[in-house]
Design a protein around this motif. Structure first.
Motif, PDB file in Angstrom:
ATOM      1  N   PHE A  61     -30.103  55.860  50.003  1.00 21.67           N
ATOM      2  CA  PHE A  61     -28.917  56.610  49.143  1.00 21.67           C
ATOM      3  C   PHE A  61     -27.499  56.249  49.204  1.00 21.67           C
ATOM      4  N   PRO A  62     -26.557  56.411  48.377  1.00 20.76           N
ATOM      5  CA  PRO A  62     -25.411  56.047  48.479  1.00 20.76           C
ATOM      6  C   PRO A  62     -24.586  56.536  49.599  1.00 20.76           C
ATOM      7  N   SER A  63     -24.973  57.739  50.117  1.00 23.01           N
ATOM      8  CA  SER A  63     -24.599  58.381  51.286  1.00 23.01           C
ATOM      9  C   SER A  63     -25.362  59.612  51.954  1.00 23.01           C
ATOM     10  N   GLU A  64     -25.144  59.934  52.966  1.00 19.16           N
ATOM     11  CA  GLU A  64     -25.759  60.897  53.598  1.00 19.16           C
ATOM     12  C   GLU A  64     -25.819  62.221  52.767  1.00 19.16           C
ATOM     13  N   GLN A  65     -24.814  62.474  52.094  1.00 23.00           N
ATOM     14  CA  GLN A  65     -24.618  63.934  51.312  1.00 23.00           C
ATOM     15  C   GLN A  65     -25.559  63.733  50.195  1.00 23.00           C
ATOM     16  N   VAL A  66     -25.671  62.641  49.644  1.00 31.98           N
ATOM     17  CA  VAL A  66     -26.551  62.316  48.274  1.00 31.98           C
ATOM     18  C   VAL A  66     -27.963  62.586  48.768  1.00 31.98           C
TER      19      VAL A  66
END
Length: 102
Positions: A61-66
């Motif tokens: 994913f683009p980031s952990e939040q995404v």
């Protein structure tokens, strides 16, 4: 940078698991995520879990939040309920880490 999760599963219904993958991949792509590696495993030589593992894959994913947002998404949860629970006996998170784009 991206965020990658390495997972081990015990898939008990390959056909139903394939339906799960096919249903969730368009949503995964909308979130900017993708599968990297995907293996069917015949033999596990060393493990840190009592759960069996016969499938190992990476998902990025683009980031952990995404990633967190994706797995909490109501559309994903419907797909998971319909296909994942009946096709996978256990899940093992092998690793979570940031990656550098190659």
């Amino acid at each position: 940078m991206a965020f990658e999760r390495i997972m081990g599963l015990e898939v008990i219904d390959d056909k139903e698991y394939q339906y799960y993958r096919e249903a969730m991949e368009p949503l995964l792509k909308r979130f900017g995520g993708a599968f990297g590696y995907d293996f069917k495993v015949a033999e596990v030589l060393r493990t840190k879990t009592v759960d069996n593992i016969n499938r190992v894959f990476t998902i990025t994913f683009p980031s952990e939040q995404v990633m967190t947002d994706f797995f909490a998404n109501p559309e994903y949860l419907v797909i998971k309920q319909k296909h994942f629970h009946s096709s996978v006996k256990s899940t093992t998170t092998i690793a979570l880490h940031e990656t550098h784009d190659e």
